[in-house]
Design an enzyme around this catalytic site. Structure first.
Site, short mmCIF file in Angstrom:
data_model
loop_
_atom_site.label_atom_id
_atom_site.label_comp_id
_atom_site.label_asym_id
_atom_site.label_seq_id
_atom_site.Cartn_x
_atom_site.Cartn_y
_atom_site.Cartn_z
NE ARG A 128 70.68 -15.73 30.97
CZ ARG A 128 70.84 -14.97 29.90
NH1 ARG A 128 69.81 -14.61 29.15
NH2 ARG A 128 72.03 -14.55 29.55
CG HIS B 186 74.00 -9.94 30.17
ND1 HIS B 186 72.95 -10.83 30.07
CD2 HIS B 186 73.74 -8.98 29.25
CE1 HIS B 186 72.09 -10.42 29.14
NE2 HIS B 186 72.55 -9.29 28.62
CD GLU C 255 72.32 -11.85 23.29
OE1 GLU C 255 72.72 -10.73 22.91
OE2 GLU C 255 71.13 -12.12 23.43
CG ASN D 262 70.01 -15.29 24.68
OD1 ASN D 262 69.68 -16.24 25.39
ND2 ASN D 262 70.80 -14.34 25.09
CE1 TYR E 258 64.86 -10.67 22.44
CE2 TYR E 258 67.02 -11.69 22.29
CZ TYR E 258 66.00 -11.14 23.05
OH TYR E 258 66.10 -11.08 24.41
CD GLU F 165 68.68 -12.43 26.54
OE1 GLU F 165 68.38 -11.68 25.58
OE2 GLU F 165 69.72 -12.29 27.20
O1 IFM Z 1 68.48 -6.49 26.15
C1 IFM Z 1 69.14 -7.45 25.38
C2 IFM Z 1 69.91 -8.40 26.25
O2 IFM Z 1 70.80 -7.75 27.08
C3 IFM Z 1 70.68 -9.36 25.38
N1 IFM Z 1 69.83 -9.99 24.41
C4 IFM Z 1 68.97 -9.15 23.63
C5 IFM Z 1 68.17 -8.23 24.53
C6 IFM Z 1 67.27 -7.32 23.67
O3 IFM Z 1 68.04 -6.54 22.81
#
Ligand code: IFM
Length: 452
Positions: free
Chosen positions: A82, A126, A171, A301, A303, A365
């Protein structure tokens, strides 16, 4: 696999193993081959915007070294890669005249990937909006959505005979809130809730781009990559006020984007001073039909979860406060808590909310920043833990088709510059040298072991 990593179950034979990057974070070549300026070129050259004044002018120099990077991906055994397409490389002024050298670059990249047996999975936006469009209001301006649809058609026309899986936006929540709400990302506008039209115009752009992709690429698979967060209350939550705050945050971060895409309607935004379903004329007839056209997949995505409390100062204007968890979680270099089971909670929660309207899910992600150096056991544990969480969600009935780790390479981490290192491959930003980390070998071995 290190002793501390849980054993992973076998994923389905057709599960897609991937890695992600984004154009501004790795390409460099900021004004080469006719590329126009993006909002990130402008923002990073403004004093005080990025830690230590770092810019993406050179970044990983991927524009010139992509062959080496594809060779690394081949060594990893990736099924898919990706990356994002830089809109101002293709349309230097955002619209109108096409720069063929920009398209040539992505064509070379796509062909190198296909030669290596890796499926190209481009993201069309992006965050590097052409500066010329920002000068006309950026995503606050409805016209930008139409320009995005046109740009999607141009890219699909060149690459659509070789690319089937497409991601429209990355995002949109982060771009709206960090870029236009708080001004800590490009374009650096601090409009707070007046940034909300940016959500709708990005989503409308997604709808128009989806139609353009499907018109040009008969077998197109269209996804969007939303960064979603499970919303949690702190253990010491005070009751109704905290619960209402958590609901409000869920609406802003998750449902503002997922509901129109999956259910064709926006959630109630009364908590944000927006009781009118048409947002005072921002949302027009037909928009939600376009936005809600069925997706082939939802990119997630992930985290970490978000912990929310009632606002300590209701006059501050937002119906929630972000809080720290009470639990002593491990932390990444970014100080983000490491919470793998949040990913299971998120995925099963999406299934519970959207039911049959939830298309197949792709983890587009997931990864962590860790200290410099090629010895990165904490990243291996992070990845193993989160893949275990994906497997748990799949065991509970969530249809997950693939996993793209963030990121292939250390790269330009937005307002943090080069200070946060997310790569399976370490990059020496002085020389451009790439050094695969221990996590690279671990991921390679994992992929090989998962092959039928
Ligand atoms: O680096 C970023 C990415 O561009 C978008 N998602 C989160 C990642 C980590 O912060």
């Amino acid at each position: 696999m290190p002793a501390s990593s849980p054993e992973l179950p076998r994923f389905p034979a057709d599960f897609v193993w991937g890695a992600s990057t984004a154009a501004y974070q790795i390409e460099g070549a900021a004004d080469e081959d006719g590329k126009g300026p993006s909002i990130w070129d402008t923002f990073t050259h403004r004093a005080g915007t990025v830690r230590d004044g770092h810019t993406g002018d050179v970044a990983c120099d991927h524009y010139h070294r992509f062959d080496e990077d594809v060779a690394l991906m081949r060594r990893l055994g990736l099924d898919a890669y990706r990356f994002s397409v830089s809109w101002p490389r293709i349309l230097p002024s955002g619209a109108g005249k096409v720069e063929p050298r920009g398209l040539d670059f992505y064509e070379r990249l796509v062909d190198a990937l296909l030669d290596a047996g890796i499926e190209p999975t481009p993201t069309l936006f992006h965050w590097d909006l052409p500066q010329a469009l920002e000068d006309e209001g950026g995503w606050l301006n409805r016209e930008t959505a139409y320009r995005f649809g046109e740009y999607a058609a141009v890219v699909a026309d060149r690459l659509g005979d070789r690319v089937t899986r497409w991601i429209t936006l990355n995002e949109p929540f982060v771009h709206m809130s960090f870029g236009y709400g708080f001004g800590v990302h490009a374009p650096g506008r601090a409009l707070l809730l007046d940034a909300l039209p940016v959500a709708h115009h990005q989503l409308l752009g997604h709808g128009l781009a989806t139609a353009a992709l499907r018109a040009a690429v008969p077998d197109a698979q269209v996804l969007v990559a939303n960064n979603c967060t499970p919303v949690r209350l702190r253990q010491d939550a005070r009751g109704e006020a905290d619960t209402a705050a958590a609901d409000a945050y869920d609406i802003l971060h998750n449902r503002l984007f997922n509901d129109p895409l999956l259910h064709g309607r926006y959630p109630d935004l009364s908590a944000y001073g927006m009781p009118d379903p048409a947002w005072g004329g921002v949302v027009r007839d037909g928009d939600l039909t376009s936005i809600g056209a069925p997706l082939d997949g939802l990119g997630i995505n992930y985290y970490n979860p978000s912990w929310i409390t009632a606002p300590r100062d209701p006059a501050a204007g937002l119906p929630f406060d972000l809080a720290e968890p009470a639990e002593p979680y491990l932390r990444t270099s970014f100080d983000w808590p490491v919470v793998p089971d949040g990913l299971t909670e998120l995925l099963t929660g999406l299934k519970a909310r959207y039911g049959a309207d939830l298309p197949p899910v792709w983890i587009t992600e997931n990864g962590c920043s860790q200290p410099e150096g090629s010895h990165d056991p904490a990243r291996i544990d992070y990845l193993a833990g989160h893949l275990g969480a994906v497997a748990d969600a799949m065991a509970q009935g969530v249809d997950v088709r693939g996993y793209f780790t963030w990121s292939l390479l250390d790269n330009f981490e937005w307002a943090e510059g080069y200070h946060q290192r997310f790569g399976l491959v370490e990059v020496d930003f002085a020389t451009g040298a790439r050094t695969p980390r221990a996590s690279f070998d671990w991921y390679r071995d994992l992929i090989a072991a998962q092959r039928p």
